[in-house]
Design a protein around this motif. Structure first.
Motif: not given
Length: 125
Positions: A41-49
């Protein structure tokens, strides 16, 4: 402010598969602290950001900071609920309308927006 809205829109794009994987990881991993977000979930957030803010080393640092701030403010359970509401609001029909017109859901999304605004102030000065 625009960057916050973009982050919010990207966050809303999380798929049900990601949420399911996060649930499975949490169930298998045992008890975690209230603000401990699953790694995916952290990785998804960072990728989207990073997709919104540029795929640079600076964006990586700022986006990592951003997810850490959000996680420090909003427990994962509340984050997951808000993301689900945002995803459901993107649909059409009666179910989507229910998610758009329920004040309790507005409050949950507002908590996420406040956390993201704080993250923007701290990480994207």
């Amino acid at each position: 402010m625009i960057r916050s809205l973009r982050l919010l829109a990207l966050g809303a794009g999380l798929t049900a598969a990601t949420a399911g994987a996060a649930f499975a990881q949490g169930a298998a991993g045992g008890a975690a602290s209230a603000n401990d977000y699953p790694t995916d979930v952290r990785a998804d957030y960072v990728f989207g950001c990073m997709a919104v803010n540029g795929e640079t080393r600076d964006a990586l640092s700022r986006c990592s900071c951003s997810v850490d701030v959000v996680a420090s403010i909003l427990p994962y359970e509340k984050y997951e609920r808000a993301q689900t509401i945002l995803m459901m609001r993107q649909g059409v029909g009666q179910t989507a309308n229910t998610f758009r017109s329920t004040p309790m859901f507005d409050d949950m999304v507002a908590d996420l927006r406040r956390a993201q605004a704080e993250a923007e102030m701290r990480c994207f000065p």
